[in-house]
Design an enzyme around this catalytic site. Structure first.
Site, PDB file in Angstrom:
ATOM      1  N   SER A 539      -1.559  -0.075  -2.945  1.00 21.00           N
ATOM      2  CA  SER A 539      -1.745   0.124  -4.374  1.00 21.00           C
ATOM      3  C   SER A 539      -3.225  -0.112  -4.734  1.00 21.00           C
ATOM      4  CB  SER A 539      -0.801  -0.786  -5.159  1.00 21.00           C
ATOM      5  OG  SER A 539      -0.710  -0.384  -6.489  1.00 21.00           O
ATOM      6  N   ASP A 624       6.698   7.925  -6.900  1.00 20.25           N
ATOM      7  CA  ASP A 624       5.921   6.765  -7.329  1.00 20.25           C
ATOM      8  C   ASP A 624       5.480   6.932  -8.784  1.00 20.25           C
ATOM      9  OD1 ASP A 624       4.137   4.618  -7.607  1.00 20.25           O
ATOM     10  OD2 ASP A 624       3.469   4.781  -5.535  1.00 20.25           O
ATOM     11  N   HIS A 659       7.036   3.574  -5.622  1.00 20.74           N
ATOM     12  CA  HIS A 659       5.946   2.657  -5.305  1.00 20.74           C
ATOM     13  C   HIS A 659       6.364   1.557  -4.343  1.00 20.74           C
ATOM     14  CE1 HIS A 659       1.861   1.422  -6.216  1.00 20.74           C
ATOM     15  NE2 HIS A 659       2.261   0.186  -6.389  1.00 20.74           N
TER      16      HIS A 659
END
Length: 688
Positions: A539, A624, A659
């Site tokens: 991330s 995501d 995610h």
């Protein structure tokens, strides 16, 4: 060894001119943003096919790693029960099953088990399934919950009747999944998300039996930099609506016995004023940075005088101690602190007759308070683990100072002995002279001769601290000679709030240079060498990996970037993308030229260049909602176009996940096995 004769995919180029501040950027892969374009799906599938071919020789080893990691996990495991409102609640797993079972027992642990949810049954037929926000009504008869079976973090709230076992026909779409009961057992408050940006911006009130289309909007957050949420105080006295941005907070309170009443403003938002509130008896206790308390302090105010001019100090600000959280009991105040990077739990009697800290004796541990729903108890539940010590859940009697270990994490590996591993904390010197802490763990017996493979991990954004914690999966690396290093770089809060402030906005580059300087230090100190050095982040940590790859590719043999935020400028200029507007106080607003120029100078996608790069594995999820799939997709295509080396570049899109990756506990291990096989293959340790 890895195969290089297989021809990698080449994405088509369609020049797109992006014009701002009288400057034109050309993005040849802008077209990948259209998730409905068959060409986009085709490219992702080609990359997945290439990844499959390139890693075919590791498939058996990946399975061996998966089996090895799975074998360490106690499959029929259960959480430590906690008591709330007359019931003992816990979560358990069954052998061979991927998902949890939520259960409870009335009054005593000897009572018959009531299953709230068997998520294994609920998840049947879904490639992704996530249950969240389990919330039992005050009369213990109903439970609200949220479900996401796409992995876009758009949850549907439903309600189950615990007396009949029936799930009510009610479905409330596009929510955060969490909800809060008023004390009348029929009014439910919940947070709805914006359909496009997925920002949590509306709080609704639903009354059982009513059409959800007629639910009453009780609060709307119009400022696009804020997110709204709703919860109930530990005392069950108040329903709280919170609204927060990176730098400011605002709360509204409502008597939970009067759900039709008006929410009362606690303290209006002021830019730079952060605060959170806890209720106890006649006061609210406020954790805040008011009066330039950078590391926060604790204040209180009467329930009848809420505004900040009435707040009084309880625990003053300290320059060297970050106040992270509090837990209130009838006779005790428990404070979670951090000093010199280390967690501390402080226990104070309200009558001021005692004030002491729980003792911890090393520099690579993590501790924190657990589930403590009751005020009137002497028992504090907390957790403890370290890089070498599995997690323990401990009940501590604050009156007698006696401890009871309720559970220690099982490591089902007969060869595992925690004394066979060594952890330590060392300090690297950054280029500006700042000392950067690094937590290390490795198996006994390694020599510092530059030949050790080192995996260096970091995050470094949002004030999120990566604490040194135990991992059973990591043993598969440590047992094969890897050293695992956590670089506690600026951008987190490991060394206090200023550590965060020095790694954001126009100081963001400190995050990246800190990581590189830590790597150089590990090499200089003979922990490793560039031939055996690896880096990993996900991330915002994937953004870190992108910058490191552009700025210091010569220091690494391989880099793993998971769900990487790499197209910083374009993403931050697109306020339709989920999370963008709420992040201006983290990265800056590129609509202002100063911030545009600064983030363009480090944005990984914008700075890919014709140079040699190390071996790279990039992973993402098609659904995501935090880092859209097209960021790593575009980045991969540009790297393929410009890199001048013959090292491998792998890109894997999980077409069913978002995610957080796969939803099942064992499916997630397959993704770890993929990462580890990539590293171990590069080290020639694939059959060890």
């Amino acid at each position: 060894m890895l195969k290089t004769q297989i021809i990698p995919p080449r994405a088509k180029k369609i020049a797109k001119e992006l014009n701002i501040h009288n400057e034109i950027r050309v993005d040849d892969y802008f077209w990948m943003k259209d998730r409905d374009d068959p060409e986009v799906i085709k490219y992702l599938e080609e990359e997945n096919g290439y990844n499959e071919q390139m890693t075919a020789h590791t498939k058996q080893f990946q399975q061996e790693l998966f089996d090895e990691m799975k074998s360490r996990i106690k499959e029929d495991d259960a959480s430590v029960p906690y008591k709330h409102n007359g019931y003992w609640y816990y979560v358990r797993f069954e052998t061979g099953k991927d998902y949890p079972i939520y259960a409870r027992k009335k009054e005593t642990l000897e009572s018959p088990e009531e299953i709230l949810f068997n998520v294994n049954e609920m998840a049947e037929g879904h490639s992704y399934y996530k249950l969240t926000g389990v919330n039992v009504s005050p009369d213990n008869k109903l439970v609200a919950f949220g479900v996401d079976n796409v992995s876009r973090r758009k949850y549907t709230i439903q309600i189950k009747n615990l007396e009949t076992g029936a799930i009510l026909p009610l479905k409330i779409e596009t929510t955060t999944g969490s909800s809060t009961w008023a004390n009348d057992n029929k009014t439910l408050f919940y947070t709805r998300k914006d359909e496009e940006t997925l920002r949590s911006n509306q709080i609704f009130q639903h009354v059982l039996g009513d059409d959800p289309e007629k639910d009453m909007l009780v609060y709307q957050e119009d400022d696009e930099t804020y997110n709204a949420y709703v919860y109930k105080t530990k005392s069950d006295k108040y329903v709280i609506i919170g609204s927060s941005s990176t730098l400011s907070d605002e709360y509204r309170i409502l008597d939970a016995d009067e759900p039709r009443g008006e929410f009362q403003l606690f303290q209006e938002r002021c830019r730079g004023l952060e605060y959170s509130i806890s209720h106890f008896e006649d006061h609210f206790y406020i954790l805040t940075n008011k009066d330039e308390a950078v590391n926060f302090k604790l204040m209180k105010t009467s329930i009848n005088k809420l505004a900040k001019e009435n707040w009084e100090d309880v625990l003053p600000h300290r320059e060297d101690v970050l106040l992270e959280d509090i837990e209130i009991f009838k006779e005790y105040l428990v404070v979670s602190e951090r000093s010199n990077g280390l967690n501390h739990i402080r226990i104070m009697r309200w009558d001021e007759t005692e004030d002491y800290y729980l003792p911890f004796d090393n520099e690579t541990y993590t501790t924190g308070t657990g589930t403590n729903p009751d005020f009137d108890t002497h028992i504090l539940r907390y957790g403890y683990n370290s890089l070498t010590t599995p997690t323990s859940i401990i009940d501590f009697n604050m009156k007698t100072k006696e401890s009871e270990v309720k559970k220690e994490q099982s490591v089902l590996d007969k060869t595992f002995r925690k004394e066979n591993y060594i952890s330590e904390r060392i300090w690297a010197t950054a280029k500006d002279g700042t000392q950067i802490p690094i937590s290390l763990v490795y198996k006994k017996g390694i020599q510092r001769d530059g030949s050790n493979p080192v995996l260096q991990y970091a995050y470094g954004s949002y004030g999120h601290t990566v604490d040194p914690s135990f991992s059973t999966t990591r043993l598969s690396l440590l047992n094969r000679g890897f050293v695992f290093a956590i670089a506690h770089i600026r951008g987190g809060e490991y060394l206090g709030r200023n550590w965060y402030e020095d790694g954001k906005m126009l100081q963001k580059k400190n995050t990246f240079t800190d990581f590189i300087d830590c790597t150089q230090y590990l090499i200089d100190q003979k922990w490793s060498s560039p031939q055996h050095m690896y880096a990993m982040g996900g991330s915002a940590g994937g953004l870190l990996m992108g910058v490191v790859l552009n700025e210091a590719p010569h220091l690494y043999n391989g880099v793993i970037a998971a769900v990487p935020f790499v197209d910083v400028v374009s993403t931050m200029l697109d306020d339709s993308i989920p999370l963008t507007t709420g992040e201006y106080d983290e990265w800056g607003n590129p609509n202002e030229k100063e911030y545009y120029d600064y983030m363009k100078s480090y944005s990984p996608y914008d700075n890919v260049k014709a140079q040699d790069y190390p071996n790279i594995l990039i992973t993402t999820g098609f659904h995501d909602s935090q880092v859209q799939y097209w960021e790593p997709s575009k980045w991969t295509a540009k790297l393929r176009e410009l890199k001048t080396d013959k090292n491998i570049l792998l890109f894997h899109t999980n077409m069913d996940a978002g995610h957080g990756g796969a939803s099942g506990r064992f499916e997630a291990l397959k993704e770890v096995a993929e990462d580890y096989a990539f590293l171990l293959d590069l080290e020639g340790k694939i059959h060890n």
